[in-house]
Scaffold this motif. Structure first.
Motif, PDB file in Angstrom:
ATOM      1  N   VAL A   1       0.832  -1.203   0.000  1.00 35.32           N
ATOM      2  CA  VAL A   1       0.000   0.000   0.000  1.00 35.32           C
ATOM      3  C   VAL A   1       0.865   1.251   0.000  1.00 35.32           C
ATOM      4  O   VAL A   1       0.398   2.340  -0.311  1.00 35.32           O
ATOM      5  N   HIS A   2       2.146   1.096   0.339  1.00 34.50           N
ATOM      6  CA  HIS A   2       3.041   2.262   0.340  1.00 34.50           C
ATOM      7  C   HIS A   2       4.490   1.804   0.261  1.00 34.50           C
ATOM      8  O   HIS A   2       4.869   0.805   0.861  1.00 34.50           O
ATOM      9  N   VAL A   3       5.272   2.574  -0.493  1.00 40.63           N
ATOM     10  CA  VAL A   3       6.710   2.330  -0.587  1.00 40.63           C
ATOM     11  C   VAL A   3       7.411   3.662  -0.316  1.00 40.63           C
ATOM     12  O   VAL A   3       7.050   4.679  -0.904  1.00 40.63           O
ATOM     13  N   GLY A   4       8.364   3.662   0.599  1.00 37.56           N
ATOM     14  CA  GLY A   4       9.136   4.883   0.851  1.00 37.56           C
ATOM     15  C   GLY A   4       8.890   5.471   2.225  1.00 37.56           C
ATOM     16  O   GLY A   4       8.687   4.728   3.194  1.00 37.56           O
ATOM     17  N   ASP A   5       8.893   6.819   2.284  1.00 36.57           N
ATOM     18  CA  ASP A   5       8.861   7.550   3.554  1.00 36.57           C
ATOM     19  C   ASP A   5       7.704   7.115   4.458  1.00 36.57           C
ATOM     20  O   ASP A   5       6.534   7.323   4.136  1.00 36.57           O
TER      21      ASP A   5
END
Lengths: 278, 278
Positions: free
Chosen positions: B207-211
């Motif tokens: 659902v999210h990649v990164g910060d």
């Protein structure tokens, strides 16, 4: 089942050709305004069309469980909150009280009334379910060059039968899997199985190919819904699961109240048809 | 959340290696007999492991609707009839009262009791839901050569956090999407997204990649569940939806009663992991 209400359109009525490439919202508006009262085959091509099943809240969990346990006939596209007529996942701008050309009120599984609108009978405890339909694949069929009767002949429509295949029961719901028949030219049998098996939300692959008697259908001329399909030489009888399984379960289970769309007069959603597995 | 019950096994206890290639029924038997009390990572490789959520029947429709509306964190694998402890679709020989290594009883979303079995508290109005889990992909990950920490290090386990992403509410249920963190070596970011996106029943793509701050996670050391994962240079933080979303919703919605599995101690089903879309 009783004959449908008159399909005569109100002033300003439209042709199927005009609605073939209309948006789902435009089709729903035409239905709401009484400018389209016929079946929805080839309308808003490429978008999911849905079976509508409305039950009182006390049956909502059982019916949702019944859909989950029987994804071939009843692949779930949306479900509403009790009293909310808006299918927020599939068509957030629609109203399930008005956007279907004809509704049937069932008592103990029997049709007791045909209705143009649910405005006067919608209640706070009504829960609506939308389940997938084979008409959603009309665009895919056309693009694949499948010359199926219902696509090329305005009068044709798949015949539907109660089969001897039993649904997995859930709660108070049980009943037969209803199937729709398409007579398929023999060279298309394999490609049509390959094609439909990739669209689980529209019933997926056939549940049976070949002798109708093997699934309890003794006489193809005795249709339960739809129109009889002529089986010509060089054609194979192929049967797909059908959403009419829901009202058939209402009859088998003697559910006190259920409201459904009239056969063939589907609810047109905003959801684009894509390949799916379940 | 309270510490887990002792993971010390009963006489005849087994090793993870012995259960890696055991059948699901053998793993469940070992758990039932108290010979396995730890988490279920790498057990019965290739079969769906499931989050267990048990609610009173009066919440069953709302929770099923909540799962349907939030398929990323809560992809539904099975649901039982009220009072029936057998998940008939996913593991017809199992018993959900005994086949999980540790249960948590939640009142108003707070853990009030940890239990080895539900034998004494199972009621006729209990409905159990099984939803997909990322541990189901351990085999796929191993076969693809993904050197993820939880696969190679006995002590490691994904860290889990409440995110700022809100679930779509349904009935009385609302709450945050809980996410699990895996630190992924940069060259594996694309293949891991491609791989997991093909397994919707096990949470699908991240659902999210990164910060982490972009989804409301300010401090990775403050895990809500699981163990902190060290983020080393050359690694990317990737977040997948997590089934702990269910007890998090119990807390956010103050549901009077919910029973869940203890984090990481999943129910092992008989269902083989295959590619799926929802």
């Amino acid at each position: 089942m009783q004959p449908s209400l008159s399909a005569v359109e109100a002033p300003g009525s439209l042709t199927r050709g005009q609605l073939e490439h209309a948006s789902p919202a435009e089709v729903r508006q035409a239905i709401r305004d009484g400018r389209w009262r016929s079946n929805t085959k080839r309308l808003a091509l490429g978008y999911h069309q849905a079976n509508v099943t409305i039950v009182p809240e006390r049956y909502a969990f059982d019916f949702m469980h019944f859909c989950f346990a029987n994804p071939r006939p009843l692949p779930l596209l949306d479900v509403t909150e009790p009293g909310d007529p808006v299918p927020r996942k599939c068509a957030p701008g629609a109203d399930l009280r008005t956007d279907v050309a004809e509704y049937l009120l069932l008592r103990d599984g029997e049709v007791v009334e045909q209705l143009r609108s649910l405005d006067k009978m919608w209640r706070k405890d009504h829960v609506a379910f939308l389940t997938g339909c084979n008409l959603s694949l009309d665009r895919v069929m056309l693009e694949a060059g499948m010359p199926l009767p219902h696509l090329s002949n305005e009068e044709a429509f798949p015949a539907q039968y109660r089969s001897s295949i039993e649904c997995t029961p859930a709660g108070v719901f049980r009943g037969p899997v209803v199937v729709s028949l398409r007579p398929v030219p023999d060279p298309l049998v394999v490609p049509l199985i390959e094609l439909t098996s990739r669209y689980a939300l529209s019933h997926g692959a056939p549940v049976h190919v070949g002798d109708p008697a093997a699934i309890g259908i003794r006489d193809l001329s005795k249709v339960d819904w739809g129109l009889e399909n002529l089986i010509r030489p060089g054609h194979t009888t192929m049967f797909w699961a059908c959403g009419i399984t829901a009202p058939a379960a209402a009859a088998a289970s003697r559910i006190p109240e259920m409201i459904v769309h009239a056969p063939g007069r589907m609810f047109v959603t905003d959801r684009v048809v894509k390949e799916s597995t379940l």
